[in-house]
Write an enzyme that holds these catalytic residues in place. Sequence first.
Site, short mmCIF file in Angstrom:
data_model
loop_
_atom_site.label_atom_id
_atom_site.label_comp_id
_atom_site.label_asym_id
_atom_site.label_seq_id
_atom_site.Cartn_x
_atom_site.Cartn_y
_atom_site.Cartn_z
N ARG B 195 0.81 -1.23 0.00
CA ARG B 195 0.00 0.00 0.00
C ARG B 195 0.84 1.27 0.00
O ARG B 195 0.39 2.33 0.42
CB ARG B 195 -0.98 0.02 1.17
CG ARG B 195 -1.97 -1.15 1.18
CD ARG B 195 -3.15 -0.92 2.10
NE ARG B 195 -3.96 -2.12 2.19
CZ ARG B 195 -3.85 -3.04 3.13
NH1 ARG B 195 -2.96 -2.87 4.10
NH2 ARG B 195 -4.61 -4.11 3.13
N LYS B 217 2.04 11.13 -11.88
CA LYS B 217 1.13 10.22 -12.58
C LYS B 217 1.85 8.91 -12.84
O LYS B 217 2.92 8.88 -13.44
CB LYS B 217 0.71 10.82 -13.93
CG LYS B 217 -0.40 11.83 -13.82
CD LYS B 217 -0.96 12.10 -15.21
CE LYS B 217 -2.05 13.14 -15.18
NZ LYS B 217 -2.56 13.41 -16.54
N GLU B 259 7.12 16.72 -26.28
CA GLU B 259 6.59 17.25 -25.01
C GLU B 259 7.19 18.62 -24.69
O GLU B 259 6.53 19.47 -24.10
CB GLU B 259 6.87 16.28 -23.86
CG GLU B 259 6.29 14.87 -24.02
CD GLU B 259 4.77 14.80 -23.80
OE1 GLU B 259 4.14 15.83 -23.47
OE2 GLU B 259 4.22 13.69 -23.96
N LYS B 301 6.03 22.31 -15.91
CA LYS B 301 5.20 21.21 -15.41
C LYS B 301 5.00 21.32 -13.90
O LYS B 301 3.89 21.11 -13.39
CB LYS B 301 5.82 19.86 -15.77
CG LYS B 301 4.98 18.70 -15.24
CD LYS B 301 4.90 17.53 -16.15
CE LYS B 301 3.88 16.53 -15.65
NZ LYS B 301 3.88 15.29 -16.42
N GLU B 311 -5.44 16.72 -11.34
CA GLU B 311 -6.02 16.98 -12.66
C GLU B 311 -7.52 17.23 -12.60
O GLU B 311 -8.32 16.51 -13.18
CB GLU B 311 -5.71 15.83 -13.64
CG GLU B 311 -6.04 16.20 -15.06
CD GLU B 311 -5.39 15.28 -16.10
OE1 GLU B 311 -4.21 14.97 -15.96
OE2 GLU B 311 -6.09 14.90 -17.03
N ARG B 315 -4.34 20.95 -14.98
CA ARG B 315 -3.34 19.96 -15.33
C ARG B 315 -3.64 19.24 -16.64
O ARG B 315 -2.74 18.79 -17.34
CB ARG B 315 -3.20 18.94 -14.19
CG ARG B 315 -2.13 17.90 -14.49
CD ARG B 315 -1.72 17.10 -13.29
NE ARG B 315 -0.69 16.15 -13.68
CZ ARG B 315 0.02 15.43 -12.84
NH1 ARG B 315 -0.20 15.55 -11.55
NH2 ARG B 315 0.94 14.60 -13.26
N ASN B 319 -1.98 17.75 -21.56
CA ASN B 319 -2.28 16.66 -22.48
C ASN B 319 -2.60 17.14 -23.89
O ASN B 319 -3.26 16.42 -24.65
CB ASN B 319 -3.44 15.82 -21.93
CG ASN B 319 -2.98 14.96 -20.76
OD1 ASN B 319 -2.01 14.23 -20.87
ND2 ASN B 319 -3.67 15.07 -19.64
N HIS B 322 -2.59 14.67 -26.72
CA HIS B 322 -2.50 13.33 -26.16
C HIS B 322 -3.76 12.50 -26.39
O HIS B 322 -3.68 11.27 -26.44
CB HIS B 322 -2.20 13.41 -24.66
CG HIS B 322 -0.77 13.72 -24.34
ND1 HIS B 322 -0.15 14.86 -24.80
CD2 HIS B 322 0.18 13.04 -23.64
CE1 HIS B 322 1.11 14.87 -24.36
NE2 HIS B 322 1.33 13.78 -23.66
N HIS B 326 -3.00 9.20 -27.91
CA HIS B 326 -3.30 7.92 -27.27
C HIS B 326 -4.10 7.02 -28.19
O HIS B 326 -3.91 5.80 -28.22
CB HIS B 326 -4.07 8.14 -25.97
CG HIS B 326 -3.23 8.66 -24.84
ND1 HIS B 326 -3.75 8.99 -23.62
CD2 HIS B 326 -1.89 8.87 -24.75
CE1 HIS B 326 -2.77 9.42 -22.83
NE2 HIS B 326 -1.64 9.35 -23.49
N HIS B 339 5.73 7.26 -27.93
CA HIS B 339 4.71 8.14 -27.36
C HIS B 339 4.78 9.55 -27.97
O HIS B 339 3.76 10.12 -28.40
CB HIS B 339 4.87 8.19 -25.85
CG HIS B 339 3.94 9.14 -25.16
ND1 HIS B 339 2.57 8.99 -25.19
CD2 HIS B 339 4.18 10.27 -24.44
CE1 HIS B 339 2.01 9.99 -24.51
NE2 HIS B 339 2.98 10.77 -24.04
#
Lengths: 438, 438
Positions: B195, B217, B259, B301, B311, B315, B319, B322, B326, B339
């Site tokens: 955890r 993330k 990026e 960032k 987010e 935030r 993206n 993206h 994606h 990517h």
Amino acid sequence: MAANTISLSISSSTVASPKTLHSLQTRGLIPPPTISFPKSLPLSSTTVSISRSRVRAGPSQLMNEPANAMSAVPTIVEVDLGNRSYPIYIGAGLLDQSELLQRHVHGKKVLVVTNERVAPLYLDKTVHALTVGNPNVTVESVILPDGEKYKDMDTLMKVFDKAIESRLDRRSTFVALGGGVIGDMCGYAAASYLRGVNFIQIPTTVMAQVDSSVGGKTGINHRLGKNLIGAFYQPQCVLVDTDTLNTLPDREMASGLAEVIKYGLIRDADFFEWQEKNIEALLARDPAALAYAVKRSCENKADVVSQDEKESGLRATLNLGHTFGHAIETGFGYGEWLHGEAVAAGTVMAVDMSHRLGWIDDSIVERVNNILKRAKLPTTPPESMTVSMFKSIMAVDKKVADGLLRLILLKGPLGNCVFTGDYDREALDATLRAFSKS
Amino acid sequence: MAANTISLSISSSTVASPKTLHSLQTRGLIPPPTISFPKSLPLSSTTVSISRSRVRAGPSQLMNEPANAMSAVPTIVEVDLGNRSYPIYIGAGLLDQSELLQRHVHGKKVLVVTNERVAPLYLDKTVHALTVGNPNVTVESVILPDGEKYKDMDTLMKVFDKAIESRLDRRSTFVALGGGVIGDMCGYAAASYLRGVNFIQIPTTVMAQVDSSVGGKTGINHRLGKNLIGAFYQPQCVLVDTDTLNTLPDREMASGLAEVIKYGLIRDADFFEWQEKNIEALLARDPAALAYAVKRSCENKADVVSQDEKESGLRATLNLGHTFGHAIETGFGYGEWLHGEAVAAGTVMAVDMSHRLGWIDDSIVERVNNILKRAKLPTTPPESMTVSMFKSIMAVDKKVADGLLRLILLKGPLGNCVFTGDYDREALDATLRAFSKS
């Protein structure tokens, strides 16, 4: 055996060694011998906030009671965690009070995670509670196989598959409908799906109602150990409908009582004494006795979790008997014994070790054995468990820190315990030898 | 096409619709047209805190530079997240500064998670940095196969297996040594193991150094979509040794620049203009140019993440490109395109759509296409992508809320964007038709 001979170093300030026990008690981190709860509260005064019509002394009418629950007022136990605080609603017939659930649903899509045993009993009722008068919400469900042995990554992936196929987005809500396994898996899925969505617990076993659904521990097992993969993740609310216990098998009923008994032993001697008077009433599902046991257990757990959410010290005391118990579950095979059965045997072992250390007197050992036997719980591990099985499995317990195994042990009068790595290793070995073959 | 015709409802207060854009700018949530960064900072003033001996104008000596890094003073970018704040150390030769890493290691056991390509290059060096002068620490490592297609649950389980078999306890530290895939997987493993255990990022690609290792993330892919399973989990520190870029393949180098270019487009027009002057220097691995691009990207960032860790709005603007990207990665197959390559094509699509909406003028479209081509990045999706592939994959994007797909689009002068579901759906359809077959 030399009691209190310190052969291991203290590994951190979170260890409650004999030296620090008094200090922890003084700061309120461990309850002092004198508990402030009134002793053996009469039932009539413990159910004040539960509708009188649902609280009866005898179990005989329970199965046939009408579902006249819209009038029931739930008992509410608040878990105080700042901006992650949430209520636990406790009462009979709460699944009929749709507004309780609906006020905690976020977004337009809900995924109910349940299992093959619970789904035929309560899934329709839960879907109704989520949707009645609320046509904007659509409810999907995923029905997992039942049992601890399915608390694994493969089964967890079925939850993700269903969520993604149903196009659940970040504003969705996951609902756990079932026992501890379902709650742990659904909670971890909610913590991980899209990096976190809302989630609600509807526990349907004593075990889940008094323990696993409270406090935000979620996770799955690994073949090498229990709950090794997971997250701390708090629900929006917990809804405990004690009526769901009417369909619980006797063995599950007893298993849950192992956790109830635990609260008495570690921090609430008055509650333990109440249990000694009422254990048969609990087994017979006396609704008033059950409601009281659930409420007082949740209060104890909420109090501990509020002080130590991430288990840096105090919270570990909730794991009395669990290190031995997890070894039994892992070594004997998930699903052979119920969690509470393993915890019961583990509690006897922890109590035995505490006694060998000279930390508790004979009467506590006797009382623990007696109440567990009356609850029809095992007081010894399965015969197949060996000393080396215990040792190897306990070595990967989450409470190991820098190689040192810390244990929850009783110390002092009834209702007191310590979480410590500061114990004579010979006492641990002696306990393992006394309860398992070499 | 009717630009600005609103055919979709605003789904929440986090949507930056035209009406709220000014308000967001006023409250500092979206940068106003006038950026406070000085325009086109000369290199000499941007590398102040990096040792001069490591900052050279020309790339020719780079491969043979001596590892005289003990004297290098790292640039530090702080990510301000209250009690989860952490530093990003940026500089050449930082892996030789063992004290930087060691001050962030908790406990006595470390697990380095890396891949088959990075391990032969930097694993020994990393183990040395973790252990030199620190005999109490033992380091285990797990070497995963390389590539986005292995960012899945099966590969993640190898990390858990290794951690459990090595008996890593709660006081252990996980170290991610590699690119974005390694960072995301190691971070999610660290978030979930027992955890949550401590974790450190050592990114070895431009992509990871400027983006994926900053902000917490973490996660893995599902066969139906990217990063659908994961956690927000912050590291103890990020250590960016820009020397590791010397071994980066050209295609990976270009991918990371996608990026870098993104930061300019969404919030830092001056940085974009600097990139227009220096893109060839970056491709040639001019160390001063790289150090500046990494630093300024991390600053951008860190600034965004500090304002919106989970987010809820701002935030999401990180993206840009993206959602389309994606879809390309998922539809075309993980690992076929890098990517950043998919993000580059996705950025062109987002810019095209912004232009169709009438939100940006022609010159921005042209400048984006030009800089991406100069960076040797693709500006159109793979030919096999169809409109329906885009639509079905984008429907499970994490930015869908209550059924509405929100997108990051440019709006206004260079350096301004919106995150919104409030756009003419015909513009989206037109962009998809223009860039893929029906």
